[in-house]
Every structure is written in C-alpha cells, then in structure tokens.
Enzyme design. Structure first.
Site, PDB file in Angstrom:
ATOM      1  N   ASP A  52      36.995 -42.334 -80.347  1.00 10.92           N
ATOM      2  CA  ASP A  52      38.348 -42.789 -80.672  1.00 10.92           C
ATOM      3  C   ASP A  52      39.262 -42.724 -79.455  1.00 10.92           C
ATOM      4  O   ASP A  52      38.964 -42.065 -78.468  1.00 10.92           O
ATOM      5  CB  ASP A  52      38.937 -41.890 -81.761  1.00 10.92           C
ATOM      6  CG  ASP A  52      38.088 -41.953 -83.009  1.00 10.92           C
ATOM      7  OD1 ASP A  52      37.531 -43.029 -83.288  1.00 10.92           O
ATOM      8  OD2 ASP A  52      37.940 -40.907 -83.676  1.00 10.92           O
ATOM      9  N   ASP A 364      12.566  13.212 -66.243  1.00  6.94           N
ATOM     10  CA  ASP A 364      13.852  12.511 -66.133  1.00  6.94           C
ATOM     11  C   ASP A 364      14.640  13.084 -64.958  1.00  6.94           C
ATOM     12  O   ASP A 364      14.077  13.670 -64.012  1.00  6.94           O
ATOM     13  CB  ASP A 364      14.592  12.605 -67.482  1.00  6.94           C
ATOM     14  CG  ASP A 364      15.489  11.417 -67.763  1.00  6.94           C
ATOM     15  OD1 ASP A 364      16.553  11.348 -67.149  1.00  6.94           O
ATOM     16  OD2 ASP A 364      15.118  10.551 -68.583  1.00  6.94           O
ATOM     17  N   LYS A 474      11.442   5.148 -64.830  1.00  2.63           N
ATOM     18  CA  LYS A 474      12.628   4.881 -65.662  1.00  2.63           C
ATOM     19  C   LYS A 474      13.766   4.602 -64.686  1.00  2.63           C
ATOM     20  O   LYS A 474      14.178   5.495 -63.943  1.00  2.63           O
ATOM     21  CB  LYS A 474      12.948   6.086 -66.537  1.00  2.63           C
ATOM     22  CG  LYS A 474      14.214   5.914 -67.381  1.00  2.63           C
ATOM     23  CD  LYS A 474      14.408   7.088 -68.320  1.00  2.63           C
ATOM     24  CE  LYS A 474      15.747   7.040 -69.035  1.00  2.63           C
ATOM     25  NZ  LYS A 474      15.977   8.245 -69.841  1.00  2.63           N
ATOM     26  N   ASP A 476      17.452   3.884 -64.016  1.00  4.87           N
ATOM     27  CA  ASP A 476      18.723   4.094 -64.701  1.00  4.87           C
ATOM     28  C   ASP A 476      19.877   3.491 -63.896  1.00  4.87           C
ATOM     29  O   ASP A 476      19.735   3.164 -62.701  1.00  4.87           O
ATOM     30  CB  ASP A 476      18.924   5.613 -64.872  1.00  4.87           C
ATOM     31  CG  ASP A 476      19.752   5.983 -66.084  1.00  4.87           C
ATOM     32  OD1 ASP A 476      20.439   5.106 -66.621  1.00  4.87           O
ATOM     33  OD2 ASP A 476      19.718   7.171 -66.472  1.00  4.87           O
ATOM     34  N   MET A 477      21.057   3.358 -64.501  1.00  8.05           N
ATOM     35  CA  MET A 477      22.249   2.831 -63.814  1.00  8.05           C
ATOM     36  C   MET A 477      23.449   3.300 -64.633  1.00  8.05           C
ATOM     37  O   MET A 477      23.672   2.820 -65.730  1.00  8.05           O
ATOM     38  CB  MET A 477      22.156   1.301 -63.805  1.00  8.05           C
ATOM     39  CG  MET A 477      23.125   0.605 -62.914  1.00  8.05           C
ATOM     40  SD  MET A 477      24.540  -0.002 -63.850  1.00  8.05           S
ATOM     41  CE  MET A 477      25.272  -1.083 -62.673  1.00  8.05           C
ATOM     42  N   ASN A 478      24.169   4.279 -64.085  1.00 12.38           N
ATOM     43  CA  ASN A 478      25.107   5.013 -64.930  1.00 12.38           C
ATOM     44  C   ASN A 478      26.591   4.828 -64.640  1.00 12.38           C
ATOM     45  O   ASN A 478      27.393   5.695 -64.977  1.00 12.38           O
ATOM     46  CB  ASN A 478      24.771   6.504 -64.889  1.00 12.38           C
ATOM     47  CG  ASN A 478      23.588   6.795 -65.788  1.00 12.38           C
ATOM     48  OD1 ASN A 478      23.656   6.566 -66.990  1.00 12.38           O
ATOM     49  ND2 ASN A 478      22.498   7.271 -65.212  1.00 12.38           N
ATOM     50  N   CYS A 524      17.109   1.282 -68.017  1.00 10.63           N
ATOM     51  CA  CYS A 524      18.081   2.094 -68.731  1.00 10.63           C
ATOM     52  C   CYS A 524      19.395   1.945 -67.987  1.00 10.63           C
ATOM     53  O   CYS A 524      19.425   1.840 -66.761  1.00 10.63           O
ATOM     54  CB  CYS A 524      17.607   3.544 -68.698  1.00 10.63           C
ATOM     55  SG  CYS A 524      18.791   4.728 -69.327  1.00 10.63           S
ATOM     56  N   ASP A 546      21.728   5.847 -75.553  1.00  8.32           N
ATOM     57  CA  ASP A 546      21.714   7.302 -75.387  1.00  8.32           C
ATOM     58  C   ASP A 546      21.929   8.000 -76.722  1.00  8.32           C
ATOM     59  O   ASP A 546      21.774   9.210 -76.818  1.00  8.32           O
ATOM     60  CB  ASP A 546      22.826   7.729 -74.417  1.00  8.32           C
ATOM     61  CG  ASP A 546      22.381   7.648 -72.976  1.00  8.32           C
ATOM     62  OD1 ASP A 546      21.170   7.447 -72.736  1.00  8.32           O
ATOM     63  OD2 ASP A 546      23.235   7.774 -72.080  1.00  8.32           O
TER      64      ASP A 546
END
Ligand code: DGJ
Length: 726
Positions: A52, A364, A474, A476-478, A524, A546
C-alpha cells in the site's frame, strides 16, 4: 535442494524439513515474503502484491510512491535510507554521515557454510547449504554479504553477514544485527529468558508486541545471567502444542541486542545481533569483518517443537563431537570445601567418589597461586606448593590410583589486583586509564583483545599442566566488563574491544581443545552466566546455576530447556544434610540433565553413600535417554503445582513429576494429576524399571495418574518413572 532461486520472479526459496522461507529482489532490495509451514504455501512476489501507499513514507523515485523502504517487509534494512523503523546496519562513512544503503549485486548457492573467523558457528553436515548474497553501497564503497545457512533436518535457518570496506579510507560500523525478519501482523507475544545470578533464565512472562520497540539486551560483555540471547515470538494464543512460534538465538557470548518492533503498517520487525551501545567497529580499507551467526526456527504447533528443533540443532550442529561421548558423573569440591583444599583432602575426596561409583573428581577453585580466598591469586596459574607439596603431576597420579578421572578449575579471563600478574602487567586489564576501575568479586577482567595476554596465558597453562593427565577443565568467568577500554587498542579501535575480546576468548578455548584433545571442558560463569550457543560450541556442557537448591533448580532447569538441550545442562546434587527425602528430591531434579554431586561425602552417613551408589548406577541406565532423547514438557512449575516432563529415546521413556509448593506464578493454577505420554507406542507394553510396574502404551497415551506425593515440610516431593518397552 534446500535453496532455490527462480529468475523469472527473482524469488529465493529456502526449505527445511517442515518450513519454507522466501524473499524476492525488487529494485535492488530484498523483500521478505514468507516464513512458515512448508505444506501448501503459495508465495506471492512483489508483482502479485506491491503493498500500500503510506503518507510520509519516503520513496526513491518520483512516480514510485508505492515502493517505500519504510513500509515494505525487508530482509535487511539499513539506517537513514528511508526506513524509519529500527534497522540492522549503520555504517559511518568517510564523509562522517551514517546513511547506509545496500543494493543486490549477485548471489551464490554454496554447499556447506561460510566459517566466521574466531567466532563459533553451527557445524555443517552433508545436507547443509548456504545462500551467499552480495550487496553493494556505492556511496560508502562497502560490500555486504548476507548469508543464509539451512540446517534442513532440524528446521533451523541461520543468518550472518560480513562487510568489506572498499572505500579507500576508514569506515565505522555503528550498529550490526545478524538477523532481521519482518513478520505480518502485530498479534504476537514475546518470550525471553531474563533472570539473575542464581536465578537464571526464567520462563514466566509473555510481553505483547506493541507499536514501539521492545529491546532485550546484555551490555555486560557477556551473554549474562540477566538476559539470555534466546527469544521467541509467538501467537498470543500459542501454548505447548498449538500456535505459531518463531524461536531465535545468537551464537555469541558477548553483549547482544534482541529487538521486536510493531510498525504503523501492522508488521512486526524482529532483529538479533551485536549489542549496539559499545560497538563502533572501525574497518580499515580492504578489511572484512563478520557479524556472528543468529539462528531461527518456526513451529506451527506451539513451543514443544520449537524447543525440540533447537535441541536437535544444538546436539547435532553446535556441541563438539567429543561431547557425544557418555558424560561422566562427577564429584566437585566447591560446595564441599570452598577454598579449603589440599592434596590429602582431594585424594580422600577422589577415593570417596570412586567408592560411590562416580567417574571423576573435580578440583575446583583454590589450588593455585595465593588463592586461599577470592581476594588474591587469580591470574597466577602455578600450583600452590603449600597445598600440593610435590606439584600437580604426583598428586593427580594419586587421584587416578583411586580409580577416578581428574578435572581442574580455571578462570583464565581474570586477575585479582593482588596477584603477580596484575603487579607485573596492570595494563593487561580492561580499563580506561583516566578512570578508576570497578571491582566485582575482588577481581578485574583481562584484556583478551590483546594477543600478548592470550600468549602469556597459553604459556602459563602449558607450563603448569605439562605432564599432568587432565580429563576435564571447568572454565569459569566471575564478573562482567565495566569501564570497557583496552590499553592495547588505539583510540579508533576502542569500539571494537568487546568483539575482539570475545574472539580472543574463543581462540584460547580453541587452544585448550587442541592442546588437551582428550579433555572435556565444562563452561561456567558464576553458574549459567554464559549459557549460550557459542559457549556450547566450544565446551561439552555448562554449569547451569550456582543455585543448587532443588526447588529453585526445578524452575531454572524447566526454563533452560525451552531453548537448550538436557545434554549441556550440568546438574549437581548438593548437600542433603543426611536427609534421605532431600537426597531423593535433589537426585530426581538433577537427572533432568548431566548428573554430578557437590558436597562433602567424606562426612556423610554410610546410608547416604549407599544411596548415592544406587543413584549413580541407576542414572547410567537412562543417561542416554536424557542426553539424546526427545523432550516433552507436560506441566509448568510456574503455572501449576507440578513440574513435569518426559524424554523419549527409542524404546525408553523417562517420566518425571516434581510436586512444587502449590503456588502458580502465572495466572490461575492449572491442576495436574495425570501425565500423558502422547508419543508412546499404543500397541506396546512398557515396564517401569524402578518399580517393576507395567502399563500399556494406550494407558500411557491417555495419561497415568501421578498418585499421592509425600511432600516434606516445604511441600516438595518428586516421582520418576523409567519405562522400557517389553
Ligand atoms: C563460581 C562457580 O559457579 C562455582 O561453581 C565455583 O566454581 C566458584 N566460582 C569458584 O570460585
């Protein structure tokens, strides 16, 4: 052929097993025509339906008032060229303005796919095809490629793009979306998976599309707990088994932007791409850069098939081949000891894991540098000799002698200010030198856009892990990125720092996978803070959250399965405090994904250990059903007092019902007393391996009574059936 082009009407048709996607070329522009069910779809072209005329809608040629970019359904819209809706691409040219406009030049249909440099993407198989369209902006001198890759069997089509600067000078890409889709109508709801740390990915809201822009994004330099890149746009009435549902996701772990905008003409624009606010990519003359891959799927039968399409896509085209191996049942040290670990504790812990029939022990945080709490040591990847006197190799040999495999925790992207690394190289952290740096968990983020940092990390890990037989990392990245600035990049390149950061991270993942080819990686980020397809492409599984409380986990896992398969969802049983009901509940919640344990089993009563042994053995009888099967939601914990699903693989069906505490988050509580396994074989008899009970397939299809629950004081209990065809 999944992709075809007919020259007479300039129509592209992309087909998957059950869907069709179509667009045509009109006056050099790509006009969207159709995305939906394959069967019987007649696709009209611009010649059939020109659209249109709308006042105040700019048009390119006098007399062609009916053709405005502001009102046409476009495949990919650019800023400033007459489309006032939200657009996909904005490039500032050498003249300093950001008007952008590309026209079709040519196309190729390729076998397989086009790889994206240093960014993960879906793996092609022998049926994969890619449509590669070349477009040109003569004013800015840039070339754009739009890629459409068809993953036929799982009903997924992906979109990504590249820009090459052929202008003779610099240009700056200021906004860049990978996927744009104009849908007819406004009558949709938007579903996202927003959340928070310890409460990731909540599927309890639907937001109606309106005449305005809904934007869902992460500005954190990570896909984040707070907003996941997944989004669905669905019929207002769509439910688990009915209605149109379009699912979208982004194969990228950094800042992103999802947009849904209702326009004046009654259309809805959907876009998925790179986070806009800190993205200004300077592209030098002759350079090419890619926008990451975004994926979409369509289901005519509600959310169930949408989820299953994405589960198939992730299992078959995203997770590494290695992840197809049977997942180990692990015992993790974090919630058992936090930072208080040493060689003797960990060897005893490994022996307890072996005694309980588990496959692996994970050491860990707390094994390296001065890392005895979260205030120091991050970045110093050498073993703490006070805790592991002879070093890693002899200790890991002792672990292995107990009969289990060995996994270790790392957080490569970070440094504590109290670390040798930061003292030696403060300039290696992300920062703007003229401003103070914010802390988060007492740590800073390393500048992964700086190749020197990546090389340093490789060297350190190489040295520390030399000769150590590691079976699992593992990663991780916090914390998230604040004060985004790189002391390595020049002033003109600061706006590409986050993109280059992610490329650096992916290249280090690649190095880990090539250097330790037999080890698996679990991702993680303070739990599920990077629960995205790109991380799934470089790891085998992701620590879901967590939060290991069975009650909250039920909600998180239910929601996560909306977009991601059980095979990537790492679920641990945490401390039941000797309470057998709690142990049973936590186990039945954790078997929704990849099972593990995470508490001090050294201090646990014998009967608890005995029960764990039984659980691990039982889990192994149906773990393949969980990781490889077809998943069907039966009851939402947000809408009823039961969270229920079943997973089917061949002759086996795993059926789960978790009685929650009776509250409904959305609307009125929906009762759930029966569980119907509608895909069961009506002519078969099934036996529940847990109780010996037999039922006919007919009964399963109609629905079996859940029966009485035996709730604990919090009102929770769970039931599990493992049916095998006789
Ligand atoms: C956050 C993770 O989510 C936990 O599982 C644990 O690994 C800690 N970091 C260690 O610091």
């Amino acid at each position: 052929m999944p992709i075809s082009f007919t020259r007479e009407n300039s129509l592209f048709r992309l087909t998957t097993k059950n869907t069709l996607y179509a667009f045509d070329i009109v006056k050099g522009k790509l006009i969207h025509r159709y995305y939906g069910k394959k069967a019987g779809a007649v696709v009209k072209t611009f010649a059939d339906e020109p659209g249109d005329v709308w006042s105040f809608a700019p048009y390119a040629k006098e007399g062609e008032v009916y053709f405005s970019l502001d009102t046409q359904p476009l495949e990919y819209s650019c800023f400033g060229s007459g489309d006032f809706r939200t657009t996909a691409l904005r490039i500032k040219n050498g003249a300093g303005n950001s008007v952008t406009g590309f026209d079709y030049v040519s196309h190729k249909i390729r076998k397989g796919r086009v790889e994206i440099p240093n960014i993960p993407c879906g793996r092609a198989d022998e049926r994969t095809q890619t449509l590669d369209i070349t477009l040109r902006d003569t004013a800015s001198g840039c070339e754009l490629h739009l890629y459409y890759t068809v993953f036929y069997d799982c009903d997924v089509i992906s979109r990504y793009a590249s820009v090459t600067n052929k202008s003779g000078g610099d240009v700056v890409i200021e906004k860049w979306m990978s996927l744009a889709l104009d849908l007819p109508g406004h009558n949709y709801d938007v579903v996202s998976l927003a959340g928070a740390h310890c409460f990731e990915r909540v599927f309890n809201e639907r937001t109606p599309v309106f005449r305005g822009n809904l934007s869902m994004c992460s500005r954190r330099g990570a896909s984040s707990h707070q907003m996941n890149p997944f989004m669905a746009v669905c019929d207002r009435k769509a439910d688990e088994n009915h209605g149109d549902v379009y699912g979208f996701n982004f194969v990228y772990s950094g800042s992103f932007l999802n947009e849904v905008e209702g326009d004046q003409t009654g259309k809805t624009r959907v876009q998925v791409g790179l986070g806009e606010e800190n993205f200004n990519y300077r592209l030098k003359d002759g350079e090419t850069v890619f926008a990451p891959e975004a994926v979409m799927t369509y289901s005519a039968k509600g959310f169930g098939p949408m989820s299953r399409n994405f589960h198939h896509f992730t299992n078959d085209h995203i997770v590494p081949e290695k992840a197809k191996e049977r997942r180990p049942v692990v015992l993790n040290s974090w919630e058992a000891f936090y930072f208080d670990i040493d060689e003797n504790i960990m060897v005893d812990f490994a022996a307890a894991a072996a005694e309980c029939g588990m496959d692996m022990v994970i050491m860990d945080d707390g094994w390296f540098g001065a890392r005895v709490n979260d205030k120091a040591g991050l970045g110093d990847w050498y073993v703490n000799k006070n805790r592991f006197k002879e070093g890693l190799a002899p200790y890991v040999e002792r672990v292995k002698n107990t009969g289990v495999k060995f996994g270790i925790w790392v957080e490569p992207e970070m440094a504590n200010p109290d670390s040798d690394l930061f003292r030696a190289h403060p300039e290696w952290c992300i920062r703007c030198p003229e401003r103070p740096m914010s802390y988060s968990r007492s740590q800073y983020v390393l500048d992964m856009a700086n190749p020197e940092v990546i090389e340093y990390l490789k060297g350190m890990f190489e040295e520390t892990f030399r000769g150590v037989p590691i079976d699992y990392f593992k990663w991780d990245m916090n914390r998230h990125i604040s004060e985004p600035g790189s002391m390595y990049l020049g002033a003109e390149d600061q706006g590409s720092m986050e993109y280059r950061y992610m490329q650096g991270v992916y290249s280090l993942f690649k190095w880990f996978r090539e250097t330790y080819p037999d080890a698996m990686i679990e991702n993680c980020s303070g739990g599920g803070g990077r629960y995205d397809l790109a991380m799934m492409a470089v790891c085998s599984q992701i620590w879901t959250s967590d939060n290991t409380n069975a009650r909250t986990r039920t909600l998180i896992q239910y929601s996560s399965m909306l977009a991601y398969p059980a095979s990537v969802m790492s679920c641990h049983v945490s401390n039941p405090h000797g309470n057998m009901h709690e142990l049973d509940l936590k186990y039945k919640v954790a078997v929704n994904g990849v099972l593990g344990y995470e508490f001090n089993v050294l201090k646990t009563p014998e009967e608890v250990k005995e029960e764990i042994r039984r659980q691990v053995k039982e889990y192994r009888t149906f773990d393949r059903v969980i990781t490889d099967g077809e998943y069907y939601r039966l009851s939402s914990p947000y809408e009823s007092d039961v969270s229920a699903y079943y997973i089917e693989l061949g002759d086996q069906i795993l059926l789960s019902a978790i009685h929650t505490n009776g509250k409904a988050v959305i609307g009125k509580k929906k009762p759930c007393t029966k569980l119907a396994v509608r895909t069961a074989d009506a002519n078969a008899t099934y036996r529940d391996t847990r109780t010996g009970m037999t039922v006919t397939g007919e009964q399963l299809k109609k629905g079996i009574e859940i029966g009485e629950f035996a709730p604990d004081e919090s009102g929770w209990d769970a039931k599990l059936w493992h049916f095998v065809k006789e």
